[in-house]
Design a protein around this motif. Sequence first.
Motif, mmCIF file in Angstrom:
data_model
loop_
_atom_site.group_PDB
_atom_site.id
_atom_site.type_symbol
_atom_site.label_atom_id
_atom_site.label_comp_id
_atom_site.label_asym_id
_atom_site.label_seq_id
_atom_site.Cartn_x
_atom_site.Cartn_y
_atom_site.Cartn_z
ATOM 1 N N ARG A 122 0.825 -1.216 0.000
ATOM 2 C CA ARG A 122 0.000 0.000 0.000
ATOM 3 C C ARG A 122 0.858 1.266 0.000
ATOM 4 O O ARG A 122 0.514 2.246 -0.654
ATOM 5 N N TRP A 123 1.956 1.222 0.759
ATOM 6 C CA TRP A 123 2.791 2.421 0.917
ATOM 7 C C TRP A 123 4.253 2.052 0.640
ATOM 8 O O TRP A 123 5.060 1.889 1.568
ATOM 9 N N PRO A 124 4.621 1.933 -0.637
ATOM 10 C CA PRO A 124 5.977 1.471 -0.971
ATOM 11 C C PRO A 124 7.069 2.460 -0.585
ATOM 12 O O PRO A 124 8.247 2.093 -0.593
ATOM 13 N N GLY A 125 6.696 3.676 -0.217
ATOM 14 C CA GLY A 125 7.708 4.640 0.202
ATOM 15 C C GLY A 125 8.176 4.465 1.631
ATOM 16 O O GLY A 125 9.056 5.188 2.094
ATOM 17 N N VAL A 126 7.598 3.481 2.356
ATOM 18 C CA VAL A 126 7.930 3.264 3.765
ATOM 19 C C VAL A 126 8.352 1.808 3.945
ATOM 20 O O VAL A 126 7.770 0.890 3.348
ATOM 21 N N ARG A 127 9.367 1.572 4.767
ATOM 22 C CA ARG A 127 9.815 0.213 5.096
ATOM 23 C C ARG A 127 9.163 -0.222 6.394
ATOM 24 O O ARG A 127 9.160 0.518 7.391
ATOM 25 N N PHE A 128 8.624 -1.430 6.379
ATOM 26 C CA PHE A 128 7.989 -2.013 7.560
ATOM 27 C C PHE A 128 8.643 -3.364 7.850
ATOM 28 O O PHE A 128 8.971 -4.117 6.929
ATOM 29 N N THR A 129 8.793 -3.690 9.132
ATOM 30 C CA THR A 129 9.380 -4.977 9.506
ATOM 31 C C THR A 129 8.487 -5.783 10.436
ATOM 32 O O THR A 129 8.868 -6.858 10.873
ATOM 33 N N GLY A 130 7.323 -5.254 10.752
ATOM 34 C CA GLY A 130 6.412 -5.956 11.646
ATOM 35 C C GLY A 130 5.000 -5.487 11.408
ATOM 36 O O GLY A 130 4.721 -4.765 10.441
ATOM 37 N N PRO A 131 4.065 -5.867 12.276
ATOM 38 C CA PRO A 131 2.662 -5.496 12.095
ATOM 39 C C PRO A 131 2.486 -3.976 12.042
ATOM 40 O O PRO A 131 3.218 -3.211 12.675
ATOM 41 N N VAL A 132 1.474 -3.562 11.282
ATOM 42 C CA VAL A 132 1.205 -2.134 11.050
ATOM 43 C C VAL A 132 -0.270 -1.873 11.332
ATOM 44 O O VAL A 132 -1.145 -2.604 10.860
ATOM 45 N N ASP A 272 20.401 21.148 15.435
ATOM 46 C CA ASP A 272 21.489 20.324 15.955
ATOM 47 C C ASP A 272 22.037 19.444 14.831
ATOM 48 O O ASP A 272 21.286 18.649 14.235
ATOM 49 N N PRO A 273 23.338 19.541 14.500
ATOM 50 C CA PRO A 273 23.897 18.691 13.427
ATOM 51 C C PRO A 273 23.705 17.204 13.680
ATOM 52 O O PRO A 273 23.496 16.435 12.728
ATOM 53 N N ALA A 274 23.753 16.791 14.947
ATOM 54 C CA ALA A 274 23.551 15.373 15.251
ATOM 55 C C ALA A 274 22.124 14.936 14.910
ATOM 56 O O ALA A 274 21.901 13.816 14.436
ATOM 57 N N ALA A 275 21.154 15.823 15.144
ATOM 58 C CA ALA A 275 19.776 15.501 14.797
ATOM 59 C C ALA A 275 19.620 15.399 13.285
ATOM 60 O O ALA A 275 18.883 14.533 12.783
ATOM 61 N N ARG A 276 20.301 16.256 12.542
ATOM 62 C CA ARG A 276 20.250 16.185 11.082
ATOM 63 C C ARG A 276 20.807 14.863 10.586
ATOM 64 O O ARG A 276 20.214 14.194 9.731
ATOM 65 N N GLU A 277 21.955 14.453 11.114
ATOM 66 C CA GLU A 277 22.554 13.184 10.685
ATOM 67 C C GLU A 277 21.660 12.010 11.050
ATOM 68 O O GLU A 277 21.541 11.042 10.285
ATOM 69 N N SER A 278 21.021 12.088 12.203
ATOM 70 C CA SER A 278 20.105 11.021 12.611
ATOM 71 C C SER A 278 18.906 10.947 11.663
ATOM 72 O O SER A 278 18.461 9.849 11.296
ATOM 73 N N ALA A 279 18.385 12.102 11.252
ATOM 74 C CA ALA A 279 17.261 12.125 10.322
ATOM 75 C C ALA A 279 17.648 11.540 8.971
ATOM 76 O O ALA A 279 16.884 10.778 8.357
ATOM 77 N N ILE A 280 18.841 11.870 8.494
ATOM 78 C CA ILE A 280 19.318 11.334 7.216
ATOM 79 C C ILE A 280 19.464 9.810 7.304
ATOM 80 O O ILE A 280 19.045 9.070 6.400
ATOM 81 N N ALA A 281 20.047 9.336 8.401
ATOM 82 C CA ALA A 281 20.217 7.893 8.568
ATOM 83 C C ALA A 281 18.868 7.182 8.633
ATOM 84 O O ALA A 281 18.699 6.094 8.064
ATOM 85 N N TYR A 282 17.908 7.793 9.312
ATOM 86 C CA TYR A 282 16.577 7.193 9.381
ATOM 87 C C TYR A 282 15.961 7.110 7.989
ATOM 88 O O TYR A 282 15.408 6.071 7.595
ATOM 89 N N ALA A 283 16.036 8.188 7.243
ATOM 90 C CA ALA A 283 15.432 8.201 5.908
ATOM 91 C C ALA A 283 16.047 7.131 5.014
ATOM 92 O O ALA A 283 15.342 6.452 4.248
ATOM 93 N N ARG A 284 17.343 6.960 5.107
ATOM 94 C CA ARG A 284 18.011 5.952 4.275
ATOM 95 C C ARG A 284 17.566 4.535 4.627
ATOM 96 O O ARG A 284 17.497 3.656 3.757
ATOM 97 N N THR A 285 17.254 4.313 5.881
ATOM 98 C CA THR A 285 16.884 2.977 6.329
ATOM 99 C C THR A 285 15.395 2.697 6.184
ATOM 100 O O THR A 285 15.006 1.608 5.749
ATOM 101 N N TRP A 286 14.560 3.675 6.535
ATOM 102 C CA TRP A 286 13.136 3.412 6.702
ATOM 103 C C TRP A 286 12.238 4.095 5.666
ATOM 104 O O TRP A 286 11.044 3.778 5.601
ATOM 105 N N LEU A 287 12.766 5.032 4.889
ATOM 106 C CA LEU A 287 11.920 5.788 3.958
ATOM 107 C C LEU A 287 12.488 5.713 2.539
ATOM 108 O O LEU A 287 13.061 6.681 2.021
ATOM 109 N N PRO A 288 12.349 4.573 1.872
ATOM 110 C CA PRO A 288 12.886 4.447 0.517
ATOM 111 C C PRO A 288 12.205 5.361 -0.498
ATOM 112 O O PRO A 288 12.731 5.554 -1.598
#
Length: 355
Positions: A122-132, A272-288
């Motif tokens: 339904r939502w190919p732009g999001v990665r899921f690994t368990g129940p939704v 916060d630069p650390a928050a920016r890097e965390s957001a980028i890492a999240y997007a790469r992993t969970w938001l294709p």
Amino acid sequence: MNDIDVAIVGLGLAGSATAWALSRRGRSVAAFEAYGPGHRRGSSHGRARIFRRAYLDPLYVDLTGRAGRLWEELNASAGEPLLTRTGGVDHGPGREPERMAALLRDHGVAAELLDPAEAAHRWPGVRFTGPVVFDPEGGVLDPEATMAALARLAAEAGAHLAYDTPIRALEPDPTGVLLHTDEETWHARTVVVAAGGWTGPLLDGLVPLPPLSVTQQQVFFFDRTDPGPWPTIVHGETTLDVYALPEGPYLKFGAHVGGTATTADDRDFVVDPAARESAIAYARTWLPGVDPEPRAELTCLYTSTPDEDFVLDRRGPFVVCSACSGHGAKFTPLIGELAADLVDGRPPIARFALR
């Protein structure tokens, strides 16, 4: 001296909704905002916030139902879609999908519990690994359009709205409260303080408040490479508590927890630069379905209680309207009605009462 029934300090979402609710009830109302309309110093700016029924707490599931009905009334009164239903998904073990789906169904929400393959279809732009959990009543509300509409409706109902007018002092007297601005003094029989991060300083020595922590949060905007449609997203893992939602051509993303301790007056507006890097890492992993390099970023304020419940109660001539903790926007029209009820002498919701 100007004498009125009710003064409201703060014209963010909560204050604007309260102004409309009280003016519709025939009260004489004056509302004061320290900055201009749509300013970005507080918590209510921007064009997108999540509306959802999906809580793990029965109280909030019930309140979101009441709020949703009031949003539909507000849409009709304003003549524009201030809340758009997109549907919402919750996933990750921290969201307890099975329990959440059951709780929503118990409250009459036609929630679906999906396996990750069906959700990804339904939502190919999001990665899921368990129940939704899919909440069909979820959606996106527009804070700036909502504040403008509420202000217009309140003014049409007779409220006096004063922007760029900070309240310098609140002074109780035998019949109410004196409100001192730079130019004049007003007298109100009741004062509603809906001032977000400024609530603590304004009421210091006047009303005993629970600890209110003010934090500067970071928000990032990613270009959507998957055209969607996109739902709102809340994701909870062991070390994650994040949200995302469509805003125009972008996906808005932020972390619900963390943030930098500050005050409403002393924040630096620096991401916060650390928050920016965390957001980028999240997007790469969970938001294709997004470009993981943020297109834009900004900061906003959370004003939170220790248990993330709201503070909505009355002490003497003061109504405290601190509907915040990072999840208050969805309740906007209901908060206005609840604050107006307190002005009218009705009791608070027990969980939101001052101790």
